[in-house]
Scaffold this motif. Sequence first.
Motif, PDB file in Angstrom:
ATOM      1  N   UNK A   1       0.760  -1.320  -0.039  1.00 31.75           N
ATOM      2  CA  UNK A   1      -0.167   0.020  -0.041  1.00 31.75           C
ATOM      3  C   UNK A   1       0.831   1.172  -0.123  1.00 31.75           C
ATOM      4  N   UNK A   2       0.351   2.332  -0.642  1.00 33.37           N
ATOM      5  CA  UNK A   2       0.929   3.617  -0.704  1.00 33.37           C
ATOM      6  C   UNK A   2       0.267   4.482   0.232  1.00 33.37           C
TER       7      UNK A   2
ATOM      8  N   UNK B   1      -0.389  -1.206  13.369  1.00 33.97           N
ATOM      9  CA  UNK B   1      -1.583  -1.353  13.381  1.00 33.97           C
ATOM     10  C   UNK B   1      -1.969  -1.986  12.388  1.00 33.97           C
ATOM     11  N   UNK B   2      -2.830  -2.914  12.487  1.00 33.48           N
ATOM     12  CA  UNK B   2      -3.529  -3.706  11.269  1.00 33.48           C
ATOM     13  C   UNK B   2      -4.916  -3.086  11.034  1.00 33.48           C
ATOM     14  N   UNK B   3      -5.253  -2.588   9.717  1.00 37.53           N
ATOM     15  CA  UNK B   3      -6.217  -1.670   9.478  1.00 37.53           C
ATOM     16  C   UNK B   3      -7.291  -2.803   8.879  1.00 37.53           C
TER      17      UNK B   3
ATOM     18  N   UNK C   1       4.217   1.397   5.518  1.00 39.86           N
ATOM     19  CA  UNK C   1       3.092   1.005   5.460  1.00 39.86           C
ATOM     20  C   UNK C   1       3.127  -0.245   4.740  1.00 39.86           C
ATOM     21  N   UNK C   2       2.609  -1.541   4.956  1.00 38.06           N
ATOM     22  CA  UNK C   2       2.914  -2.687   4.281  1.00 38.06           C
ATOM     23  C   UNK C   2       1.363  -3.308   3.739  1.00 38.06           C
TER      24      UNK C   2
ATOM     25  N   UNK D   1      -0.922  -2.895   6.801  1.00 39.02           N
ATOM     26  CA  UNK D   1      -0.168  -2.843   8.166  1.00 39.02           C
ATOM     27  C   UNK D   1       0.723  -1.631   8.340  1.00 39.02           C
ATOM     28  N   UNK D   2       0.479  -1.040   9.238  1.00 41.32           N
ATOM     29  CA  UNK D   2       0.973   0.485   9.480  1.00 41.32           C
ATOM     30  C   UNK D   2       1.860   0.469  10.679  1.00 41.32           C
TER      31      UNK D   2
END
Length: 148
Positions: free
Chosen positions: A81-82, A97-99, A147-148, A89-90
């Motif tokens: 993710x950008x 934090x897993x959104x 961000x992953x 995953x932030x």
Amino acid sequence: MTKEKLYTKIMALIDERIETAQMAIASAKESRDSETKSSVGDKYETGRTLMQQEVEKNRVQLHKAEMLKTELENIDVKKKFDKVEFGSLVSDGINLYFIATALGKIDVDGKSCFCISLASPIGKALHNKSVGDKVTFMGRTIEVVEIE
């Protein structure tokens, strides 16, 4: 902690919830159906009613867990993710934090991650942010580091 390991752990927890709800439903149905009619009819009816309420309560829990699993199955754990969005995953350098959904703190490989939904206050604050962006949450500045 990788997103794949975290996702696997979350799905296992949800499968456990589903299994627990299914067993509770079966147990409550068995109790309800085995309730014998005594000479005191009100006691029999009250017991059956209570067991039926237990069945319904567990059906609601089962439905919620199944809906959650269906929603999470839409996450592509390999996607990069950008911006912060559903499935990302932030890291803020301190916390992960897993959104996805509000499951609270999950531990994997000795590390903790907060599973939050986009509808949560912190999820709303982080939504659509990119690496380097900063948000203020509860008087604390959070910088999106990765961000992953």
